[in-house]
Design a protein around this motif. Structure first.
Motif, PDB file in Angstrom:
ATOM      1  N   ARG A   1       0.823  -1.196   0.000  1.00  0.00           N
ATOM      2  CA  ARG A   1       0.000   0.000   0.000  1.00  0.00           C
ATOM      3  C   ARG A   1       0.862   1.253   0.000  1.00  0.00           C
ATOM      4  O   ARG A   1       1.974   1.263   0.508  1.00  0.00           O
ATOM      5  CB  ARG A   1      -0.883  -0.020   1.249  1.00  0.00           C
ATOM      6  N   ASN A   2       0.336   2.336  -0.559  1.00  0.00           N
ATOM      7  CA  ASN A   2       0.979   3.639  -0.450  1.00  0.00           C
ATOM      8  C   ASN A   2      -0.058   4.689  -0.057  1.00  0.00           C
ATOM      9  O   ASN A   2      -1.197   4.643  -0.507  1.00  0.00           O
ATOM     10  CB  ASN A   2       1.644   4.049  -1.765  1.00  0.00           C
ATOM     11  N   VAL A   3       0.383   5.611   0.796  1.00  0.00           N
ATOM     12  CA  VAL A   3      -0.496   6.696   1.245  1.00  0.00           C
ATOM     13  C   VAL A   3       0.223   8.021   1.021  1.00  0.00           C
ATOM     14  O   VAL A   3       1.394   8.164   1.375  1.00  0.00           O
ATOM     15  CB  VAL A   3      -0.852   6.539   2.742  1.00  0.00           C
TER      16      VAL A   3
ATOM     17  N   ARG B   1       6.864  10.645  -7.050  1.00  0.00           N
ATOM     18  CA  ARG B   1       7.192   9.747  -5.942  1.00  0.00           C
ATOM     19  C   ARG B   1       6.378   8.456  -6.082  1.00  0.00           C
ATOM     20  O   ARG B   1       6.117   8.014  -7.179  1.00  0.00           O
ATOM     21  CB  ARG B   1       6.969  10.437  -4.592  1.00  0.00           C
ATOM     22  N   HIS B   2       5.986   7.883  -4.937  1.00  0.00           N
ATOM     23  CA  HIS B   2       5.474   6.511  -4.983  1.00  0.00           C
ATOM     24  C   HIS B   2       4.172   6.354  -5.766  1.00  0.00           C
ATOM     25  O   HIS B   2       4.018   5.401  -6.521  1.00  0.00           O
ATOM     26  CB  HIS B   2       5.301   5.985  -3.556  1.00  0.00           C
ATOM     27  N   LEU B   3       3.222   7.274  -5.567  1.00  0.00           N
ATOM     28  CA  LEU B   3       1.948   7.137  -6.292  1.00  0.00           C
ATOM     29  C   LEU B   3       2.190   7.258  -7.798  1.00  0.00           C
ATOM     30  O   LEU B   3       1.599   6.516  -8.590  1.00  0.00           O
ATOM     31  CB  LEU B   3       0.950   8.199  -5.830  1.00  0.00           C
TER      32      LEU B   3
ATOM     33  N   PRO C   1       8.983  10.502   4.700  1.00  0.00           N
ATOM     34  CA  PRO C   1       9.661   9.998   3.500  1.00  0.00           C
ATOM     35  C   PRO C   1      10.270   8.614   3.704  1.00  0.00           C
ATOM     36  O   PRO C   1      11.479   8.468   3.795  1.00  0.00           O
ATOM     37  CB  PRO C   1      10.733  11.071   3.230  1.00  0.00           C
ATOM     38  N   VAL C   2       9.414   7.594   3.778  1.00  0.00           N
ATOM     39  CA  VAL C   2       9.887   6.209   3.922  1.00  0.00           C
ATOM     40  C   VAL C   2       9.937   5.560   2.541  1.00  0.00           C
ATOM     41  O   VAL C   2       9.266   6.024   1.613  1.00  0.00           O
ATOM     42  CB  VAL C   2       8.962   5.395   4.860  1.00  0.00           C
ATOM     43  N   PRO C   3      10.734   4.480   2.379  1.00  0.00           N
ATOM     44  CA  PRO C   3      10.807   3.815   1.072  1.00  0.00           C
ATOM     45  C   PRO C   3       9.469   3.203   0.675  1.00  0.00           C
ATOM     46  O   PRO C   3       8.633   2.921   1.539  1.00  0.00           O
ATOM     47  CB  PRO C   3      11.854   2.713   1.277  1.00  0.00           C
TER      48      PRO C   3
ATOM     49  N   ASP D   1       4.185   0.894   4.913  1.00  0.00           N
ATOM     50  CA  ASP D   1       2.797   1.363   4.961  1.00  0.00           C
ATOM     51  C   ASP D   1       2.679   2.569   5.885  1.00  0.00           C
ATOM     52  O   ASP D   1       2.843   2.460   7.098  1.00  0.00           O
ATOM     53  CB  ASP D   1       1.903   0.215   5.439  1.00  0.00           C
ATOM     54  N   GLU D   2       2.386   3.706   5.297  1.00  0.00           N
ATOM     55  CA  GLU D   2       2.265   4.939   6.089  1.00  0.00           C
ATOM     56  C   GLU D   2       1.145   4.833   7.134  1.00  0.00           C
ATOM     57  O   GLU D   2       1.188   5.520   8.159  1.00  0.00           O
ATOM     58  CB  GLU D   2       2.013   6.128   5.152  1.00  0.00           C
ATOM     59  N   LEU D   3       0.141   3.971   6.884  1.00  0.00           N
ATOM     60  CA  LEU D   3      -0.942   3.819   7.869  1.00  0.00           C
ATOM     61  C   LEU D   3      -0.449   3.127   9.140  1.00  0.00           C
ATOM     62  O   LEU D   3      -1.016   3.307  10.216  1.00  0.00           O
ATOM     63  CB  LEU D   3      -2.118   3.046   7.264  1.00  0.00           C
TER      64      LEU D   3
HETATM   65 MN    MN Z   1       5.183   5.824   0.270  1.00  0.00          MN
END
Ligand code: MN
Length: 450
Positions: free
Chosen positions: A144-146, A166-168, A201-203, A207-209
């Protein structure tokens, strides 16, 4: 409660909520009032012209409010809380549909014009969603990405989306390469810990959640989406589901952005909206672009990452500040207890390299309050000489949203404003008046005291 309503009652109990009873125009007037409240209080607009739903803005308008939102005792403890949350995430849980306030209403027909989207700045192309937490995932790995993205209202069921690379953006490019749409869910009206966690800013794959759960000390509650293969925040006020279409680009912008200048009109991808869910009596949330909330949401997680990176270069780095003047992105100030000559320059080089946005870094001794811009300027005035203490790095990668950069290519500058180690004690001694701190002026005036 770890939702927007819980946050509203926290704000109210700390006198940090300004209730606006008078009707406001969602075009400019709402933003103008938020601007007046910027840095001090959240604004809850109870009557928005043409709409039944209230609108909240400035949800995180100061470092004190951020500390309150993440359970930190002081603003200085916030970075530590964030670092701890990254190291010890709490995974979200999936709950049933009947246990999900956001599913109280599933709109039978989609008309985004029924939501009170504000128009913020003079030359903006129109109404925008600026406080949307975007959930997406890699359909193969399920990772997942947030993130937070801006969305232009382009039609009743159509949004323009501007994505930073970035990720999205990577997820979308992967889907588009196979001519597939990317499912997304936009959650509006969430506890600010979710907004803050989304900016760490994590790789990709972290999961940001989970970070949000650690900040809240309880798992974020999710529910199966209605029309997308995603889990969405069950306690959000609103969730908009949709698909970013492959191979489609339409006009988006201009839009007033964090540097307090406009991002230009460009061709960007488009979201086809497939469902709108909301609480029965939902509250819409907005972030005034370039407000303290916007700057701090981007700045504080970056400060946490910056502190971490700099401490790998020198464990004597004490604190960092991405300044408001630099829009919490471009200008970093670092305090350290220098032990060897040259150490601040190594730290400064690391600061410039730590994030592409950082274009100016200033190192000061730890006796200087880095959150006091006058104090930092004083250090530069009295402890810095450009011929030996300045580093200029031309042609580096910077920010596309910096209007002085050429297509994102930027010159970086480092300023070492620390004292030389071998200086004579009197050379840099600060002037001080003994007893100044304990003077109470009332003791020195008034009748009948002598
Ligand atoms: Mn991310």
């Amino acid at each position: 409660m770890a939702d927007l309503r819980g946050w509203l009652s926290t704000l109210e109990s700390h006198q940090l909520l300004f209730r606006v009873a008078r009707e406001v125009d969602p075009r400019f007037e709402l933003a103008a009032v938020l601007k007046r409240l910027d840095g001090s209080r959240a604004g809850l607009f109870e009557r928005v012209r043409g709409h039944a739903a209230p609108v909240l803005g400035n949800a995180l308008s100061s470092r004190q409010m951020v500390a309150l939102a993440v359970g930190a005792k002081t603003p200085a403890d916030v970075l530590q809380r964030l670092g701890h949350a990254v190291a010890t995430p709490i995974a979200p849980v999936v709950v049933g549909r009947d246990d999900s306030p956001v599913r109280q209403t599933v709109e039978p027909t989609i008309d985004l014009g029924r939501l009170p989207l504000p128009t913020h700045h003079e030359l903006d192309s129109g109404p925008y969603i600026s406080a949307g937490i975007v959930i997406a995932k890699n359909s193969e790995t399920g990772q997942r990405n947030v993130s937070i993205q801006r969305f232009q209202l382009s039609g009743p069921d159509r949004l323009g989306i501007y994505m930073a690379p970035r990720h999205l953006w990577e997820l979308y490019r992967e889907a588009e390469a196979r001519d597939r749409a990317l499912d997304i869910a936009i959650a509006i009206g969430v506890h600010p810990a979710l907004s803050l966690a989304s900016q760490v800013p994590v790789p990709f794959g972290v999961d940001e959640l989970g970070i949000a759960g650690a900040l809240l000390e309880q798992p974020v509650r999710l529910v199966r989406g209605e029309t997308v293969d995603l889990e969405v925040p069950a306690d959000a006020e609103i969730v908009i589901e949709g698909r970013i279409l492959p191979g489609v680009r339409e006009d988006e912008g201009p839009f007033g952005e964090f540097p307090r200048t406009y991002g230009p009109r460009t061709k960007t991808p488009v979201v086809q909206v497939t469902a709108v869910l909301h609480r029965r009596d939902f509250i819409f949330q907005t972030t005034l672009p370039a407000s303290r909330e916007h700057l701090l949401l981007g700045g504080i997680p970056r400060e946490a990452a910056l502190l971490d990176a700099l401490r790998k270069v020198s464990p004597r780095v004490r604190a960092v500040n991405l300044t408001f003047g630099g829009s919490c992105r471009f200008h970093a100030v670092v305090a350290l207890d220098k032990q060897v000559e040259g150490e601040p320059k190594n730290v400064l080089l690391a600061a410039l390299a730590s994030h592409s946005d950082v274009k100016q870094a200033i190192a000061v001794d730890s006796d200087v309050d880095i959150f006091d811009t006058d104090a930092v300027e004083w250090a530069v005035a009295t402890r810095f000489q450009a011929d030996r203490d300045l580093l200029v790095v031309p042609g580096a990668w910077g920010s596309r949203l910096d209007p002085s950069a050429r297509g994102g290519v930027s010159t970086k500058v480092a300023i070492d404003a620390t004292m030389p180690l071998g200086a004579a004690p009197m050379d840099f001694a600060r002037i001080r008046i003994p007893g100044e701190e304990s003077v109470n002026l009332d003791d020195y005036t008034g009748e009948g005291r002598h």
